[in-house]
Scaffold this motif. Structure first.
Motif, PDB file in Angstrom:
ATOM      1  N   HIS A 105      54.479   4.605 -61.499  1.00 50.44           N
ATOM      2  CA  HIS A 105      55.170   4.089 -62.678  1.00 50.44           C
ATOM      3  C   HIS A 105      55.489   5.235 -63.628  1.00 50.44           C
ATOM      4  O   HIS A 105      54.628   6.065 -63.894  1.00 50.44           O
ATOM      5  N   PRO A 106      56.739   5.312 -64.118  1.00 48.38           N
ATOM      6  CA  PRO A 106      57.802   4.300 -64.040  1.00 48.38           C
ATOM      7  C   PRO A 106      58.652   4.337 -62.765  1.00 48.38           C
ATOM      8  O   PRO A 106      59.538   3.495 -62.609  1.00 48.38           O
ATOM      9  N   GLU A 107      58.420   5.296 -61.868  1.00 49.70           N
ATOM     10  CA  GLU A 107      59.182   5.353 -60.626  1.00 49.70           C
ATOM     11  C   GLU A 107      58.219   5.539 -59.455  1.00 49.70           C
ATOM     12  O   GLU A 107      57.157   6.128 -59.601  1.00 49.70           O
ATOM     13  N   VAL A 108      58.632   5.054 -58.289  1.00 51.37           N
ATOM     14  CA  VAL A 108      57.818   5.210 -57.089  1.00 51.37           C
ATOM     15  C   VAL A 108      58.358   6.392 -56.283  1.00 51.37           C
ATOM     16  O   VAL A 108      59.571   6.473 -56.044  1.00 51.37           O
ATOM     17  N   PRO A 109      57.507   7.327 -55.854  1.00 56.75           N
ATOM     18  CA  PRO A 109      57.980   8.440 -55.025  1.00 56.75           C
ATOM     19  C   PRO A 109      58.563   7.930 -53.711  1.00 56.75           C
ATOM     20  O   PRO A 109      58.226   6.838 -53.242  1.00 56.75           O
ATOM     21  N   ASP A 110      59.431   8.730 -53.088  1.00 56.45           N
ATOM     22  CA  ASP A 110      59.952   8.323 -51.785  1.00 56.45           C
ATOM     23  C   ASP A 110      58.891   8.560 -50.716  1.00 56.45           C
ATOM     24  O   ASP A 110      57.849   9.185 -50.945  1.00 56.45           O
ATOM     25  N   GLU A 111      59.151   8.051 -49.521  1.00 53.40           N
ATOM     26  CA  GLU A 111      58.156   8.089 -48.452  1.00 53.40           C
ATOM     27  C   GLU A 111      57.797   9.516 -48.041  1.00 53.40           C
ATOM     28  O   GLU A 111      56.622   9.823 -47.791  1.00 53.40           O
ATOM     29  N   SER A 112      58.777  10.381 -47.962  1.00 50.38           N
ATOM     30  CA  SER A 112      58.494  11.758 -47.534  1.00 50.38           C
ATOM     31  C   SER A 112      57.602  12.462 -48.539  1.00 50.38           C
ATOM     32  O   SER A 112      56.720  13.250 -48.156  1.00 50.38           O
ATOM     33  N   THR A 113      57.791  12.181 -49.806  1.00 48.96           N
ATOM     34  CA  THR A 113      56.943  12.790 -50.835  1.00 48.96           C
ATOM     35  C   THR A 113      55.504  12.299 -50.696  1.00 48.96           C
ATOM     36  O   THR A 113      54.543  13.082 -50.772  1.00 48.96           O
ATOM     37  N   LEU A 114      55.319  10.993 -50.520  1.00 47.25           N
ATOM     38  CA  LEU A 114      53.976  10.440 -50.374  1.00 47.25           C
ATOM     39  C   LEU A 114      53.285  10.975 -49.127  1.00 47.25           C
ATOM     40  O   LEU A 114      52.082  11.276 -49.148  1.00 47.25           O
ATOM     41  N   ARG A 115      54.029  11.124 -48.054  1.00 47.33           N
ATOM     42  CA  ARG A 115      53.449  11.660 -46.817  1.00 47.33           C
ATOM     43  C   ARG A 115      52.968  13.095 -47.042  1.00 47.33           C
ATOM     44  O   ARG A 115      51.845  13.459 -46.671  1.00 47.33           O
ATOM     45  N   ALA A 116      53.813  13.915 -47.663  1.00 46.16           N
ATOM     46  CA  ALA A 116      53.450  15.307 -47.939  1.00 46.16           C
ATOM     47  C   ALA A 116      52.295  15.389 -48.940  1.00 46.16           C
ATOM     48  O   ALA A 116      51.443  16.282 -48.850  1.00 46.16           O
ATOM     49  N   LEU A 117      52.251  14.462 -49.894  1.00 47.42           N
ATOM     50  CA  LEU A 117      51.191  14.447 -50.903  1.00 47.42           C
ATOM     51  C   LEU A 117      49.831  14.253 -50.246  1.00 47.42           C
ATOM     52  O   LEU A 117      48.856  14.959 -50.556  1.00 47.42           O
ATOM     53  N   VAL A 118      49.738  13.290 -49.334  1.00 49.00           N
ATOM     54  CA  VAL A 118      48.460  13.013 -48.674  1.00 49.00           C
ATOM     55  C   VAL A 118      48.060  14.168 -47.764  1.00 49.00           C
ATOM     56  O   VAL A 118      46.860  14.473 -47.628  1.00 49.00           O
ATOM     57  N   GLN A 119      49.018  14.821 -47.170  1.00 51.47           N
ATOM     58  CA  GLN A 119      48.699  15.977 -46.325  1.00 51.47           C
ATOM     59  C   GLN A 119      48.081  17.100 -47.151  1.00 51.47           C
ATOM     60  O   GLN A 119      47.136  17.757 -46.709  1.00 51.47           O
ATOM     61  N   ARG A 120      48.605  17.298 -48.358  1.00 46.45           N
ATOM     62  CA  ARG A 120      48.060  18.364 -49.208  1.00 46.45           C
ATOM     63  C   ARG A 120      46.823  17.902 -49.964  1.00 46.45           C
ATOM     64  O   ARG A 120      45.887  18.678 -50.165  1.00 46.45           O
TER      65      ARG A 120
END
Length: 560
Positions: A105-120
């Motif tokens: 919130h206020p925006e949802v990250p895109d899928e590629s960002t979330l995938r990279a976030l969890v990897q890091r």
């Protein structure tokens, strides 16, 4: 979409002060809050809490704003990191206290960002899973393979799916709720994620659901911040229990979040399901406290009080011995009493002592019991036996007047002793009670004890205004003139007065709830009548007019 910043206002000499110096300046400015909220300018007085929350709000809503605050304070860095993630940028490095909690919130990250976030940052697995539930990223959710977590399943998925008809969100919600075992790993009250110690849990309405984050409250100057995020006039009346965005939902104007998708009404008179549906459970908490329901209250209550909850706790103690006994185990020196002020703890203890006296227990009373723990009302809603009041008055003569209202003279009681103590403690309220009693000996004793004060006691207008009702009126049934209605969505309304039967406070659920709990089903929540009722309320006479019209129509059709 990333929002562009508006042009900043011209800098002043104060703007050029080092950040460290500005963190010590505490002075409220409405214009400074608005400028920060709109991502235009960092306030000079960063030591003022509302200014800092305005900055956090501005950071979250305007990418690129306040970049110079990165590393200045953890809350600023968390907000900047959250904004970067929502904008598709993975923070290069973050200390544990700089990792944001809410990244949806206020925006949802895109899928590629979330995938990279969890990897890091593997520790952000559940933050990412929750973002998936909001946005409906079912494929990524399956790829992340988290445990079935109740915050992800709860309002986050159910509200998002209801608001957007998002099939991905609906499927995530269904996959979690269909599991026999679900876990609590996230905590919206503390903004923590404990992957190492998942706790078996059920859906319990403890989630700051996505749609609730759309509500906001206009910033106003207050001497203490608690009065900003608590409604005026009630210390425990909160406008927010959660602060997952760390800005307390402040804005440049007031705006309400959408109501919960489902009504709490059926849960007032039915057992609580294992998993609560998406309801606002505040009124369920209030009614559990009001009636002294230990099981419901311990399951439902929040770490922070909701509106009217504290006063209902007091009322429940007076009416329920088991509730009073349970609270006596909660309010102790070594208990966690951070939900209450010292005065409130004292008032709860006083209410417990009142209920003990009404239960004929004065074993706790000694000559050294602090006066602040001695209750005034010890006869409503239940009267103790005469021996109890007599024993109490002899242990503590200063309790003679509340005990004496119920206690007639005995042979063992000398008139001289009684009149001596009466002369010290008699006041307008006691004189009012004596005049209202059917037994004239109370009035005669006071007249004998203070014959020269009777005229002033009769004329004490202030006392009569404050005390208003005599004790026997507390037992009267509901007056015939009290309005009753059916409220479609929110039937529970707690009324308070500044004086009354519970050590000075009157706490009552407005009588319409008794009528509504039966009559609401007679009308039906899908009836067309509600379309013309913006306040969602039908008065009693309207209910009967509607039912009579329906019956007349039915008879007319039957004759045809």
């Amino acid at each position: 979409m990333v929002k562009l910043n508006k042009p900043r206002k011209p800098q002043t000499l104060l703007d050029q002060l080092p950040i460290e110096a500005r963190l010590k300046i505490k002075k409220y400015s409405s214009d400074a809050c608005n400028a920060a909220i709109h991502g235009q300018q960092i306030p000079v007085a960063l030591g003022y809490e509302l200014h800092r929350f305005s900055v956090i709000h501005g950071i979250r809503h305007h990418h690129g704003f306040a970049q110079e605050l990165h590393g200045v304070a953890p809350e600023f860095t968390r907000a900047l990191n959250a904004r970067d993630i929502m904008s598709g940028i993975i923070p290069a490095k973050s200390e544990p206290d700089e990792i944001p909690y809410c990244i949806w919130h206020p925006e949802v990250p895109d899928e590629s960002t979330l995938r990279a976030l969890v990897q890091r940052y593997p520790q952000m697995l559940y933050n990412a899973a929750r973002a998936c539930a909001v946005a409906g990223y079912i494929d990524l959710y399956e790829e992340l393979n988290p445990l079935p977590e109740v915050h992800v399943a709860e309002e986050e998925a159910s509200y998002a799916s209801a608001e957007k008809s998002n099939k991905g969100s609906q499927e995530i919600h269904q996959r979690i709720t269909s599991q026999h075992l679900k876990f609590e790993i996230m905590n919206d009250n503390t903004r923590t994620v404990d992957i190492a110690n998942p706790r078996v849990a059920s859906l319990n309405g403890d989630t700051a659901f996505y749609s609730s984050l759309g509500g906001g409250k206009e910033h106003v100057e207050q001497k203490e911040l608690k009065y900003f995020y608590r409604e005026y006039g009630d210390f425990h009346c909160t406008s927010h229990y959660f602060n997952i965005t760390e800005d307390w939902g402040i804005d440049d104007h007031d705006h309400e979040a959408p109501d919960a998708p489902e009504s709490y009404f059926p849960l007032l008179y039915g057992p609580l399901p294992m998993d609560l549906p998406p309801v606002n459970k505040d009124k369920l908490i209030v009614m559990a406290a009001y009636s002294g329901d230990i099981d419901r209250y311990t399951r439902l209550h929040r770490p922070q009080m909701v509106s009217q909850e504290y006063f209902c706790i007091i009322r429940g103690i007076y009416h329920n011995s088991f509730w009073a006994k349970w609270w006596s185990t909660q309010i102790t020196e070594d208990a966690n009493t951070t939900r209450f002020s010292e005065f409130e703890i004292e008032q709860i203890q006083r209410a417990i002592n009142a209920r003990r006296i009404m239960s004929d227990d004065v074993t706790w009373v000694t000559a050294d019991t602090p006066e602040d723990l001695l209750p005034m009302n010890i006869w409503f809603p239940k009267r103790a036996c005469a021996d109890t009041y007599e024993r109490l008055a002899r242990i503590r003569p200063d309790m003679l007047w509340p005990a004496g209202i119920q206690m007639a003279p005995t042979e063992s009681e000398t008139q001289e002793w009684k009149l001596q103590h009466l002369s010290r403690i008699v006041g307008p309220q006691m004189w009012m009670e004596a005049n209202a009693s059917r037994n004239d000996h109370y009035r005669r004793d006071i007249a004998a004890a203070v014959p020269d004060k009777l005229e002033s006691l009769d004329r004490d207008y202030i006392a009569r205004t404050l005390f208003g009702m005599i004790s026997k009126e507390w037992h009267f049934p509901t007056p015939h003139w009290v309005d009753k209605w059916v409220d479609k969505n929110d039937p529970v309304h707690v009324g308070l007065r500044d004086y009354g039967e519970y050590d000075g406070v009157s706490v009552r659920v407005i009588p319409s709830i008794d009528f509504a709990v039966f009559a609401r089903d007679a009308i039906g929540v899908d009836h067309d009548i509600w379309k013309n009722k913006k306040d969602g309320r039908l008065m009693m006479f309207e209910v009967y007019e509607l039912l009579e019209a329906a019956e007349a129509s039915h008879r007319s059709v039957a004759r045809i």
